[in-house]
Motif scaffolding. Structure first.
Motif, short mmCIF file in Angstrom:
data_model
loop_
_atom_site.label_atom_id
_atom_site.label_comp_id
_atom_site.label_asym_id
_atom_site.label_seq_id
_atom_site.Cartn_x
_atom_site.Cartn_y
_atom_site.Cartn_z
N ARG A 108 16.36 -0.40 -8.31
CA ARG A 108 16.71 -1.81 -8.20
C ARG A 108 17.15 -2.14 -6.77
O ARG A 108 16.78 -3.19 -6.22
N THR A 109 17.92 -1.25 -6.16
CA THR A 109 18.33 -1.46 -4.77
C THR A 109 17.12 -1.47 -3.85
O THR A 109 16.97 -2.34 -2.97
N SER A 110 16.22 -0.52 -4.03
CA SER A 110 15.03 -0.42 -3.19
C SER A 110 14.15 -1.66 -3.32
O SER A 110 13.63 -2.17 -2.33
N SER A 111 14.01 -2.18 -4.54
CA SER A 111 13.15 -3.35 -4.74
C SER A 111 13.72 -4.59 -4.06
O SER A 111 12.98 -5.52 -3.74
N THR A 112 15.03 -4.61 -3.85
CA THR A 112 15.67 -5.73 -3.18
C THR A 112 15.61 -5.60 -1.66
O THR A 112 15.36 -6.57 -0.94
N THR A 113 15.83 -4.37 -1.17
CA THR A 113 15.91 -4.16 0.28
C THR A 113 14.58 -3.79 0.91
O THR A 113 14.41 -3.92 2.13
N GLY A 114 13.63 -3.31 0.10
CA GLY A 114 12.36 -2.83 0.64
C GLY A 114 12.47 -1.48 1.31
O GLY A 114 11.53 -1.04 1.97
N GLN A 115 13.60 -0.80 1.11
CA GLN A 115 13.84 0.49 1.76
C GLN A 115 13.79 1.64 0.76
O GLN A 115 14.01 1.45 -0.45
N VAL A 116 13.49 2.83 1.26
CA VAL A 116 13.62 4.04 0.46
C VAL A 116 15.11 4.32 0.30
O VAL A 116 15.88 4.27 1.26
N VAL A 117 15.54 4.60 -0.94
CA VAL A 117 16.95 4.85 -1.24
C VAL A 117 17.14 6.30 -1.62
O VAL A 117 16.47 6.80 -2.54
N GLY A 118 18.02 6.99 -0.93
CA GLY A 118 18.32 8.38 -1.25
C GLY A 118 19.34 8.51 -2.35
O GLY A 118 20.21 7.66 -2.53
N LEU A 119 19.23 9.61 -3.11
CA LEU A 119 20.21 9.91 -4.16
C LEU A 119 21.00 11.15 -3.76
O LEU A 119 20.44 12.11 -3.22
N PRO A 120 22.31 11.14 -4.00
CA PRO A 120 23.13 12.33 -3.67
C PRO A 120 22.78 13.50 -4.57
O PRO A 120 22.32 13.30 -5.70
#
Length: 346
Positions: A333-345
């Motif tokens: 959901r964060t990625s779809s808003t920002t257009g960025q790849v989101v890393g997970l810890p």
């Protein structure tokens, strides 16, 4: 034979009536012990579907009747309150997916169950789809060689005007299945890229999504969910490895049969079976082979739950698996808003 595990449903709407009750009533080692619903209409449906199975006004009343476990089948926004109530009552609990709206609240529920020593599981029934079981067989056996690409599409045809908002949007709903399946095959996810959109008139709930998941082992999986207005469904799975490419059609029809009023009781040994003309195809150097399908069976979840309640086995789905899935969906959901790849810890 051990006495069957007496399991009650919380909710008798579409989910409880069609996707839980018929399976629970027929699963080995299980007994449908009652359902919580105050609706006059729902109570009439329960009496018609399962004569003699009692209806209750509340979860507390259901637990007081002496059930061995409860399955929460109500809408997403009610899940966690009911899960926490069941934990306080000390009864083994199953929650339908999506388990929670986000990973943080899911984690709180799992930790509460662990502190209380209460068995908790999540109804990830699509682990027992015929198509997924067949893909898992070929991946795990090494028959496809080293997997280079995994594609998973969960699509349902929805005619114009036939849309009903799903639990929290399609990313949470179908995403709970396709991400769980990808992680079952390839393990934890390290990063996510996602896109999603919504049809007009759907209260901005997403009706299409795409996610690229980078797993810690280096494999990237691509997963889609779509409420398709045109009915142009394609392959359910496509997996390419150094030893061949496997293409699988959509699932074994358990969902469609349940919605049509059919069940393991009406279908007998054919339940979850796939006709030969719908078996998968394996391609090697331009040569096509037919791949015999596994037999799907969502009853295996409840048979496993009965074993867990008796203390003979662990839970059929570890709730921490669902927390991990929700971490991926939160990142999507964060990625779809920002257009960025989101890393997970880790």
């Amino acid at each position: 034979m051990a006495d069957p595990a007496r399991i009650g449903l919380v909710g008798y709407g579409k989910g409880g009536r069609y996707f839980h009750a018929p399976l629970l009533a027929n699963a080995p080692g299980c007994e449908l012990a009652g359902a919580v619903t105050r609706s006059t209409e729902r109570r009439a449906e329960l009496a018609c579907d399962f004569p003699g199975v009692p209806a209750y006004d509340s979860l507390a009343d259901l637990v007081e009747s002496g059930v061995d476990a409860v399955a929460i089948t109500t809408p997403l926004d009610t899940h966690l309150d009911l899960v926490h109530e069941a934990i306080r009552l000390g009864v083994p609990t199953v929650c339908d997916k999506p388990f929670a709206p986000d990973a943080a609240t899911a984690r709180e529920a799992v930790e509460a169950a662990e502190r209380a020593g209460v068995l908790l599981s999540v109804y990830q029934n699509r682990r027992w789809d015929a198509d997924f079981l067949t893909v898992a067989r070929l991946v795990d056996s090494g028959e496809l060689g080293t997997v280079a690409r995994f594609e998973s599409r969960m699509e349902q045809y929805r005619p114009e005007g036939g849309f009903t908002p799903v639990s929290g949007g399609l990313l949470r709903d179908f995403g709970s299945h396709v991400v769980d399946q990808a992680m079952r095959l390839f393990g934890p996810v390290s990063s996510v890229y996602a896109e999603k959109n919504a049809l007009p008139g759907t209260d901005e709930l997403d009706t299409w999504f795409f996610s690229a998941l980078r797993h810690r082992n280096g494999i990237t999986t691509h997963v889609w969910g779509d409420l398709d207005l045109q009915g142009g469904r394609g392959w359910r799975f496509r997996v390419t490895g150094s030893g061949g490419t496997l293409a699988m059609a959509d699932d074994d029809g358990q969902s469609e049969q349940l919605l049509a009023g059919r069940s393991p009781a009406t279908e007998g040994e054919t339940w979850g079976s796939v006709p030969q003309q719908r078996w998968g195809r394996l391609y090697r150097a331009g040569i096509e082979e037919t791949v015999p399908s596994e037999q799907g069976d969502w009853m295996r979840f409840y048979a496993g739950l009965a074993a867990a309640v008796r203390g003979d086995a662990g839970v059929p789905v570890d709730p921490w698996d669902s927390v991990a899935v929700l971490e991926v969906l939160d990142a999507a959901r964060t990625s779809s808003t920002t257009g960025q790849v989101v890393g997970l810890p880790r």
